[in-house]
Scaffold this motif. Structure first.
Motif, PDB file in Angstrom:
ATOM      1  N   SER A   1       0.593  -1.478  -0.632  1.00 14.58           N
ATOM      2  CA  SER A   1       1.682  -1.366  -1.732  1.00 14.58           C
ATOM      3  C   SER A   1       2.729  -2.233  -1.836  1.00 14.58           C
ATOM      4  O   SER A   1       3.555  -2.386  -2.795  1.00 14.58           O
ATOM      5  CB  SER A   1       2.142   0.157  -2.152  1.00 14.58           C
ATOM      6  N   LEU A   2       3.054  -2.762  -0.691  1.00 19.43           N
ATOM      7  CA  LEU A   2       4.240  -3.643  -0.143  1.00 19.43           C
ATOM      8  C   LEU A   2       3.924  -5.132  -0.913  1.00 19.43           C
ATOM      9  O   LEU A   2       4.947  -6.022  -0.835  1.00 19.43           O
ATOM     10  CB  LEU A   2       4.416  -3.748   1.195  1.00 19.43           C
ATOM     11  N   SER A   3       2.812  -5.412  -1.334  1.00 19.97           N
ATOM     12  CA  SER A   3       2.741  -6.550  -1.942  1.00 19.97           C
ATOM     13  C   SER A   3       2.973  -6.689  -3.275  1.00 19.97           C
ATOM     14  O   SER A   3       2.798  -7.918  -4.028  1.00 19.97           O
ATOM     15  CB  SER A   3       0.911  -7.051  -1.899  1.00 19.97           C
ATOM     16  N   LEU A   4       3.501  -5.678  -3.876  1.00 17.55           N
ATOM     17  CA  LEU A   4       3.953  -5.647  -5.485  1.00 17.55           C
ATOM     18  C   LEU A   4       5.399  -6.539  -5.435  1.00 17.55           C
ATOM     19  O   LEU A   4       6.126  -6.729  -4.393  1.00 17.55           O
ATOM     20  CB  LEU A   4       4.420  -4.112  -5.925  1.00 17.55           C
ATOM     21  N   GLU A   5       5.443  -6.963  -6.645  1.00 17.44           N
ATOM     22  CA  GLU A   5       6.608  -8.006  -6.852  1.00 17.44           C
ATOM     23  C   GLU A   5       7.400  -7.767  -7.799  1.00 17.44           C
ATOM     24  O   GLU A   5       7.001  -6.704  -8.633  1.00 17.44           O
ATOM     25  CB  GLU A   5       6.345  -9.276  -6.983  1.00 17.44           C
ATOM     26  N   LYS A   6       8.737  -8.172  -7.936  1.00 13.85           N
ATOM     27  CA  LYS A   6       9.772  -7.869  -8.952  1.00 13.85           C
ATOM     28  C   LYS A   6       9.122  -8.163 -10.468  1.00 13.85           C
ATOM     29  O   LYS A   6       8.435  -9.147 -10.521  1.00 13.85           O
ATOM     30  CB  LYS A   6      10.886  -8.703  -8.580  1.00 13.85           C
ATOM     31  N   GLY A   7       9.261  -7.048 -11.184  1.00 18.80           N
ATOM     32  CA  GLY A   7       8.668  -7.345 -12.541  1.00 18.80           C
ATOM     33  C   GLY A   7       7.299  -6.926 -12.750  1.00 18.80           C
ATOM     34  O   GLY A   7       6.804  -6.912 -13.833  1.00 18.80           O
ATOM     35  N   GLU A   8       6.459  -6.350 -11.670  1.00 21.92           N
ATOM     36  CA  GLU A   8       5.181  -5.859 -11.540  1.00 21.92           C
ATOM     37  C   GLU A   8       5.161  -4.370 -12.015  1.00 21.92           C
ATOM     38  O   GLU A   8       5.991  -3.749 -11.486  1.00 21.92           O
ATOM     39  CB  GLU A   8       4.666  -6.454 -10.233  1.00 21.92           C
ATOM     40  N   CYS A   9       3.990  -4.084 -12.734  1.00 21.81           N
ATOM     41  CA  CYS A   9       3.986  -2.909 -13.241  1.00 21.81           C
ATOM     42  C   CYS A   9       2.663  -2.300 -12.371  1.00 21.81           C
ATOM     43  O   CYS A   9       2.013  -2.841 -12.033  1.00 21.81           O
ATOM     44  CB  CYS A   9       3.902  -2.339 -14.585  1.00 21.81           C
ATOM     45  N   PHE A  10       2.509  -0.868 -12.326  1.00 22.76           N
ATOM     46  CA  PHE A  10       1.334  -0.525 -11.370  1.00 22.76           C
ATOM     47  C   PHE A  10       1.378   0.803 -11.488  1.00 22.76           C
ATOM     48  O   PHE A  10       1.989   1.674 -12.233  1.00 22.76           O
ATOM     49  CB  PHE A  10       1.729  -0.569  -9.747  1.00 22.76           C
ATOM     50  N   ASP A  11      -0.296   1.451 -11.343  1.00 20.30           N
ATOM     51  CA  ASP A  11      -0.441   2.777 -11.191  1.00 20.30           C
ATOM     52  C   ASP A  11      -0.763   3.250  -9.749  1.00 20.30           C
ATOM     53  O   ASP A  11      -1.199   2.433  -8.949  1.00 20.30           O
ATOM     54  CB  ASP A  11      -1.680   2.852 -11.904  1.00 20.30           C
TER      55      ASP A  11
END
Length: 395
Positions: free
Chosen positions: A133-143
Motif C-alpha cells: 500500500s506504500l506504493s500509493l502516490e499523491k492524488g491517487e484513490c484506492f479501495d
C-alpha cells in the motif's frame, strides 16, 4: 503495513472466557484441522528394512534448495557418521546432499564477493515496496478490503471519479535507522498529515463534513524491508461509506485568483489556530494577548496580499469590501494585544472577531467561484476562513 484478511470459516475458534489480544497472523490458504486420528501401529512387520537416516534426507533436500548450503553440508556429515554406526540407509542421499551443499556454498561465496547478494536483496525490498500500500502516490484513490479502520493488508488503485475508500493527499518519508515504535510513528503521522492536508485541499470549505484524515503507517515487519513512508489519506468519517470524486483543490485544479485568495486566507487561519491552550482569557491573559498580536499581524499580511492582487471585474468590489473589514479587524485585535485587563481584552476581541467571522467572506468567495458554505467548526470557536475535521482515526 498489512494485516491478515478476516477469519475464514475454517479458522479455529477462540476458547470462551478471557480473551487476550493477538498480533496479526498470516496464513496461506484455509486452515484444515485433522478430523480423524491416524491409524496406530498395531502390528509389527516381518523383515522390516533398515530405516532411512533423517539427517541424510534433510541434507539432500537442503542441498537441492541451496538456500542454506552450509547447513546441508553439516547435515550430510552428521548423516554419514550415524549411518556408519547404526547401519541405516541413506548414504547416497547424504553424499549427494553434501556435494550439492558444497557447490552451493561456493556459489554463495562468489555471490557475496561480487555484491550480487546485495543487489538481490535491494531488488527484493523494492519489489515488496512496489506491491504494498506504500506504493500509493499523491492524488491517487484506492479501495481497501477492510475499509479505513484498523489495519489493511492490501489496497487497489481505482479512479477517483467513482466510489472509493480513500484519496492520498500526501506522502511523508521517515528517517532511516531502527524502527522507532508504533507510538512514535503514529505521532509523526498525526502531526504531518494534519499539517499537510491544507496544501492539497486549499479550500477547506469544499471538504464535506463527512471527510476525515487517515494515514497508512509502516509496521515493524515492513520497516525491515525498507518501508519508511507515511501515506496521508482522506476518507469517510465512518471508515466504510467511501467517497465519490476527487477532493483535490490546489494549483493543479484552481485558477490563479482562487489560489491567491485561499493562500491569503490561510495566513489568518494559521494565526487563529495558534490560540493558547487555556480556553478562558482569565486563566492566561498574557497568552491571549500574545495570540491577539499574532492575529493582528496576520490580518495585516492577508489584507496586503488581497489588496496587491489584480482581481477580475466581478470580484473587485467584494474583495475590496473584505479588505476593509480585515483592516478594521486588525485595529481591534491590535488593541486587544495591548489590553490592560481582561475586560478591555474582551471588548476589542469581540468587535474584532465579528469582523472576520466566515460569513463575512461569502460574497467574495461567490464572485471567485469558491465554495460558499462555511464548514462546521463544532465547539472550536475558530473564526477563520477555513475549516476541517479533527478526527485522527488511524489505519
Amino acid at each position: 503495513m498489512s494485516i491478515p484478511p478476516p477469519p475464514g470459516p475454517h479458522q479455529p475458534q477462540e476458547p470462551q472466557g478471557q480473551q487476550y489480544p493477538q498480533a496479526p497472523q498470516y496464513q496461506q490458504g484455509p486452515y484444515y484441522g485433522m478430523p480423524y486420528q491416524p491409524w496406530g501401529q498395531g502390528y509389527g512387520s516381518f523383515n522390516r528394512p533398515a530405516p532411512v537416516n533423517g539427517f541424510a534426507i534433510a541434507s539432500l533436500v537442503t542441498g537441492i534448495l541451496c538456500f542454506v548450503p552450509a547447513v546441508g553440508l553439516v547435515l550430510g556429515l552428521i548423516a554419514l557418521s550415524q549411518i556408519k554406526k547404526r547401519g541405516e540407509r541413506g548414504k547416497g542421499m547424504a553424499i549427494a546432499g553434501s556435494v550439492l551443499s558444497s557447490v552451493g556454498l561456493a556459489l554463495w561465496a562468489v555471490t557475496l564477493s561480487t555484491g550480487a547478494a546485495s543487489d538481490f536483496w535491494e531488488g527484493f525490498k523494492e519489489g515488496a515496496r512496489d506491491n504494498s500500500s506504500l506504493s500509493l502516490e499523491k492524488g491517487e484513490c484506492f479501495d481497501s478490503p477492510g475499509g479505513m479502520e484498523g489495519f489493511t493488508y492490501d489496497v487497489e488503485s481505482v479512479p477517483c471519479v467513482g466510489r472509493h475508500d480513500g484519496e492520498v493527499f500526501a506522502v511523508v518519508e521517515m528517517p532511516g535507522g531502527s524502527f522507532p515504535g508504533d507510538d512514535k510513528v503514529t505521532e509523526v503521522a498525526d502531526d504531518k498529515c494534519y499539517a499537510l492536508q491544507g496544501s492539497y485541499a486549499l479550500d477547506a470549505w469544499a471538504l464535506p463534513d463527512t471527510v476525515d484524515v487517515y494515514y497508512l503507517t509502516p509496521t515493524r515487519q515492513s520497516w525491515r524491508l525498507g518501508d519508511r513512508e507515511i501515506t496521508c489519506v482522506f476518507g469517510h468519517t465512518d471508515g466504510r461509506s467511501g467517497l465519490t470524486g476527487s477532493l483535490r483543490n490546489d494549483e493543479t485544479t484552481l485558477d490563479a485568483d482562487q489560489v491567491v485568495y485561499l493562500k491569503a486566507a490561510d495566513v489568518l487561519n494559521t494565526a487563529m489556530d495558534s490560540a493558547p491552550a487555556e480556553e478562558y482569557v482569565e486563566d492566561d491573559l498574557p497568552g491571549h494577548k500574545a495570540w491577539a498580536g499574532r492575529v493582528a499581524d496576520a490580518l495585516t499580511e492577508q489584507a496586503g496580499m488581497l489588496r496587491d492582487h489584480r482581481w477580475p471585474a466581478r470580484a473587485e468590489k467584494p474583495v475590496g469590501d473584505l479588505v476593509e473589514d480585515l483592516e478594521a479587524a486588525r485595529k481591534e485585535w491590535a488593541l486587544a494585544a495591548e489590553a490592560a485587563d481582561v475586560d478591555a481584552f474582551y471588548e476589542h476581541y469581540d468587535t474584532g472577531y465579528e469582523l472576520i467571522v466566515p460569513e463575512q467572506s461569502v460574497t467574495a468567495r461567490k464572485a471567485l467561484g469558491l465554495a460558499t458554505t462555511p464548514p462546521s467548526y463544532g465547539d472550536s470557536g475558530d473564526g477563520s476562513d477555513s475549516g476541517g475535521g479533527d478526527a485522527g482515526i488511524e489505519v
